[in-house]
Design an enzyme around this catalytic site. Structure first.
Site, mmCIF file in Angstrom:
data_model
loop_
_atom_site.group_PDB
_atom_site.id
_atom_site.type_symbol
_atom_site.label_atom_id
_atom_site.label_comp_id
_atom_site.label_asym_id
_atom_site.label_seq_id
_atom_site.Cartn_x
_atom_site.Cartn_y
_atom_site.Cartn_z
ATOM 1 C CG ASN A 1 -8.822 6.828 -21.136
ATOM 2 O OD1 ASN A 1 -8.264 6.646 -20.074
ATOM 3 N ND2 ASN A 1 -8.512 6.140 -22.220
ATOM 4 C CG ASP B 1 -4.064 -0.265 -20.015
ATOM 5 O OD1 ASP B 1 -5.280 -0.112 -20.219
ATOM 6 O OD2 ASP B 1 -3.233 -0.365 -20.930
#
Ligand code: FPP
Length: 245
Positions: free
Chosen positions: A66, A18
């Site tokens: 995502n 991330d």
């Protein structure tokens, strides 16, 4: 070259990569620049894992959320990076005896990306070193639901006895039946969540969260995560004994 990382006691490291976007934005760069530099981190962590003899490394490269919810141009860049990675890293995989596998709904990605993934999986299938498992268009609940579906079908068709069924019977019906349980989960960029990643396999994972964003997560940070893991006592629900200390 430095000593390889000491991965004693570790079978499976999983990483939530991330902070690519934040890393780029903090430097006044476009978010996709973070993904590009993030690919360099992927290469380094994969080669160091292979050099150290880590059996299994899983990377959360793209969640279903995502894939569906990011701006289109960003998803396009991620797909282009992934495709290029599949083509360019073949020599890296072969030189380091790395085997590529995937979990997730890979076939729903763009066909030209899927093609290169499948070629790389096939090319590396006899490599006996580190398994690099990329989670692509992946969600843990969806994986469990699909496993439950297979489980139900097998029970209905007489291949599974519900009365005597075990946890292993469900585990064998997950996306990759050969995936070992996760020993260490690393999450970069500071968030304290597991974000629907490998829910089943993560039951007893030790968790290491670092504020470092993924583009800056390299060998020293990886070494730190592994050292912290090795300093912990894993109890799996047991009481700590003298032997554990
Ligand atoms: C999170 O950063 C990261 C991703 C959504 C994708 C990770 C992808 C790569 C490292 C590159 C492609 C991968 C391979 C295997 C070639 P973020 O953008 O969510 O960061 P933010 O939370 O700071 O916005």
């Amino acid at each position: 070259m430095s000593e390889p990382l000491d991965v004693n006691g570790l079978r499976h490291v999983a990483v939530i990569m991330d902070g690519n976007g934040r890393w780029a934005e903090a430097r006044g760069l476009v978010r996709t620049r973070g993904h590009r530099v993030g690919v360099d981190s992927v290469r380094q962590i994969v080669t160091e894992s292979a050099r150290a003899g880590l059996p299994w490394l899983s990377l959360f490269a793209l969640s279903t959320e995502n894939y569906q919810r990011r701006p289109r141009h960003e998803v396009r860049t991620l797909m282009a990076l992934l495709r290029r990675f599949m083509i360019r890293e073949r020599p890296t995989f072969m030189d380091n005896d790395v085997r590529l596998r995937t979990v997730g709904l890979v076939d729903d990605l763009p066909p030209r990306v899927v093609k290169e993934i499948r070629v790389t999986e096939e090319l590396t299938k006899d490599n006996g070193g580190t398994v690099l498992c990329l989670a692509l268009n992946y969600g843990g609940r969806r994986e469990l639901l699909d496993a439950a579906r297979r489980f139900a079908v097998d029970a209905a068709e007489g291949r599974l006895d519900l009365e005597s069924a075990t946890e292993d019977d469900l585990a064998r019906r997950l996306d990759d039946e050969t995936m070992p349980e996760v020993d260490l989960l690393i999450r970069t960029a500071g968030e304290m969540r597991i974000s629907n990643f490998l829910l089943w396999q993560m039951s007893y994972a030790e968790i290491f969260i670092t504020p470092t964003c993924w583009p800056e997560f390299r060998l020293p940070q990886f070494e730190e995560a592994v050292a912290v893991y090795q300093g912990r006592t894993r109890r799996f629900g047991r009481v700590v004994t003298e032997e554990d200390r």
